[in-house]
Design a protein around this motif. Structure first.
Motif, short mmCIF file in Angstrom:
data_model
loop_
_atom_site.label_atom_id
_atom_site.label_comp_id
_atom_site.label_asym_id
_atom_site.label_seq_id
_atom_site.Cartn_x
_atom_site.Cartn_y
_atom_site.Cartn_z
N LEU A 12 0.83 -1.21 0.00
CA LEU A 12 0.00 0.00 0.00
C LEU A 12 0.86 1.26 0.00
CD1 LEU A 12 -2.88 -0.89 2.50
CD2 LEU A 12 -2.98 -0.82 0.00
N ALA A 17 -1.82 6.24 -4.37
CA ALA A 17 -3.08 6.37 -3.64
C ALA A 17 -4.28 6.49 -4.58
CB ALA A 17 -3.03 7.57 -2.69
N GLN A 18 -4.08 7.01 -5.78
CA GLN A 18 -5.17 7.15 -6.75
C GLN A 18 -5.66 5.79 -7.25
OE1 GLN A 18 -5.96 10.27 -8.88
NE2 GLN A 18 -5.24 11.51 -7.17
N TYR A 20 -5.86 3.03 -5.32
CA TYR A 20 -6.39 2.18 -4.24
C TYR A 20 -7.81 1.73 -4.56
CZ TYR A 20 -2.71 3.59 -0.92
OH TYR A 20 -1.53 3.81 -0.27
N GLU A 24 -8.59 -1.17 0.15
CA GLU A 24 -7.21 -0.71 0.32
C GLU A 24 -7.17 0.69 0.94
OE1 GLU A 24 -4.91 -3.10 -3.28
OE2 GLU A 24 -5.70 -1.08 -3.65
N GLN A 25 -8.07 1.57 0.51
CA GLN A 25 -8.13 2.93 1.06
C GLN A 25 -8.48 2.89 2.55
OE1 GLN A 25 -7.40 5.97 -0.49
NE2 GLN A 25 -7.57 6.70 1.63
N LYS A 28 -5.49 1.54 4.45
CA LYS A 28 -4.44 2.55 4.48
C LYS A 28 -4.73 3.60 5.56
CE LYS A 28 -0.87 4.94 3.01
NZ LYS A 28 0.49 4.54 3.15
N ASN A 29 -5.99 4.02 5.65
CA ASN A 29 -6.38 5.00 6.68
C ASN A 29 -6.25 4.41 8.08
OD1 ASN A 29 -6.92 6.99 4.81
ND2 ASN A 29 -9.08 6.47 4.65
#
Length: 116
Positions: A12, A17-18, A20, A24-25, A28-29
């Motif tokens: 990750l 990031a675009q 994800y 995954e987003q 990641k957060n």
């Protein structure tokens, strides 16, 4: 398995990031927030959804442990009976031998005091 999650975190970090996906987003957060609840350590989503299996498994495990303990106690009781029986036989044998030795000592003592 832990290393697979670490590899995923590094994946990750390297990924744009675009690109994800939704999950995954979210992960990641969570990683940014230092929240590790997304890692299923010792858990199963399937089992968490159906708590009745956990309760049944717990009851079955308790019953199995109970049967094992009961078996151990019964085995212990049998061992205790055998030990007590063996100890009784041993005690009688020692008493008989002590009595025989006392009789022999009496005979020896009498022969020493009697004129030849």
């Amino acid at each position: 398995p832990k290393w697979d999650y670490m590899a995923f975190i590094f994946y990750l970090r390297e990924k744009d990031a675009q690109d994800y996906t939704g999950p995954e987003q979210i992960i990641k957060n969570l990683v940014k927030q230092k929240d590790i609840n997304w890692v299923p350590l010792g858990r199963s989503k399937l089992l968490e959804e159906d708590k009745s299996h956990i309760q049944e498994d717990t009851l079955a495990r308790i019953e199995k442990q109970g049967r094992h303990i009961l078996g151990e106690l019964e085995g212990g009781a049998r061992s205790k009976q055998l030990l007590l029986s063996t100890l009784g036989v041993l005690t009688r044998t020692v008493e008989e031998r002590m009595e025989a030795m006392q009789q022999q000592m009496t005979v020896v003592a009498q022969s020493m005091h009697s004129p030849a």
